[in-house]
Scaffold this active site. Structure first.
Site: not given
Length: 320
Positions: A91, A184-185, A270, A300
């Site tokens: 992101y 992540s994203q 996370d 994260h």
């Protein structure tokens, strides 16, 4: 950050009942048919990346509605790649610069690094792809753009772009096994690509985002999930409509439709992608050949270089 989610023994069994709309498959079939109908031949232009061991081309391909999506195509210089890795970005990030080369070409893989439309504002990795489609009322960021209708939701365009990225990579290197990955994203998008695209041999979602929205938006106050909470705080009474939209894009519902081998990762501290949301997608994965690397004391950042080595070893087993 201390441990805050379920104990690991419970996470390994966590399989929530995530609502899936009756027209989920039809929605995506129609969306991808429309997307491919608007496709045009990709443009591939070699560029000087300043590197001796990797050759790079600037790729522009047709995404959702025929919108131009930018990517880098890295290949090992002077060698035929043995596989293709399509990578989606976290992101706020973008494809970066031509010399921002990951380990994949050095491992004899072609590597397509895909911009995420409308993002790339981050200092850590810039982007070059606009999102020409508008949105109604939305919280700052991308998570709530068009969120009250699956037809207009931002991630409908992003997931469609991801499928077209796989199509494009297969055209650039026909016949090679193709894998999708991202953190992540990018991990959430890789789940979508694995479920919706054709010809994907394996997936490596790293601390994936965009999974189990109903839990993520209530267990963590961290962004980007917080954008959805902020929107609902201002638009009282729209919770049911918003979660119905999100069900079409939930990584849990998509993971059920992915049957190829998968290597996940999760970090138990996370707060951006809560562990239970990652395990929800992992435990829903439609294929039996799946593995998850667990990093108990990480946030994260997840496994970082340790996870990359796990990915390299996992991929090498599938290139033999």
């Amino acid at each position: 950050m201390a441990l805050y989610d379920l104990p690991l023994e419970d996470l390994r069994m966590y399989a929530p009942d995530v609502a899936c709309p009756d027209d989920f498959d039809a929605f995506w079939a129609d969306t991808l048919a429309q997307t491919r109908a608007a496709a045009w031949e990709a443009r591939v232009e070699p560029v000087d990346n300043g590197l001796a061991l990797v050759d790079t081309s600037d790729v522009t391909f047709a995404g959702y509605a025929g919108d131009p999506i930018r990517a880098w195509w890295h290949v090992p210089a002077g060698r035929r790649p043995r596989a293709v890795v399509v990578e989606f970005i976290g992101y706020s990030g973008g494809r970066g610069l031509a010399h921002d080369v990951a380990a994949w070409p050095l491992a004899e893989c072609a590597h397509l690094v895909v911009d995420t439309r409308g993002q790339g504002w981050s200092h850590w990795r810039s982007g070059d792809t606009a999102d020409p489609h508008g949105s109604g009322s939305a919280a700052p960021g991308m998570m709530t753009q068009g969120i009250e209708d699956p037809e207009t939701y931002y991630y409908r365009r992003v997931y469609s772009d991801a499928v077209r990225a796989v199509d494009t990579a297969r055209e650039l290197a026909p016949g090679l096994p193709l894998f999708v990955t991202g953190g992540s994203q990018g991990g959430g998008i890789s789940i979508a690509a694995a479920a919706l695209a054709e010809g994907v041999a394996g997936a490596m979602p790293d601390v994936p985002f965009l999974c189990h929205f109903a839990r993520a938006t209530t267990i963590t106050d961290a962004r980007p999930y917080r954008e959805i909470g902020e929107y609902l705080a201002g638009h009282r009474g729209r919770v049911e409509r918003v979660y119905r939209t999100l069900s079409y894009f939930d990584g849990v519902n998509l993971a059920r439709r992915a049957t190829m081998p998968a290597l996940f990762s999760v970090a138990l501290m996370d707060v951006i992608c809560p562990p239970s949301t990652v395990f929800a997608a992992y435990n829903a994965w439609g294929g039996e050949d799946r593995r998850i690397e667990v990093y108990p004391f990480n946030d994260h950042e997840g496994g970082g270089a340790f996870q990359r080595r796990a990915q390299l070893d996992w991929l090498a087993e599938r290139m033999r």
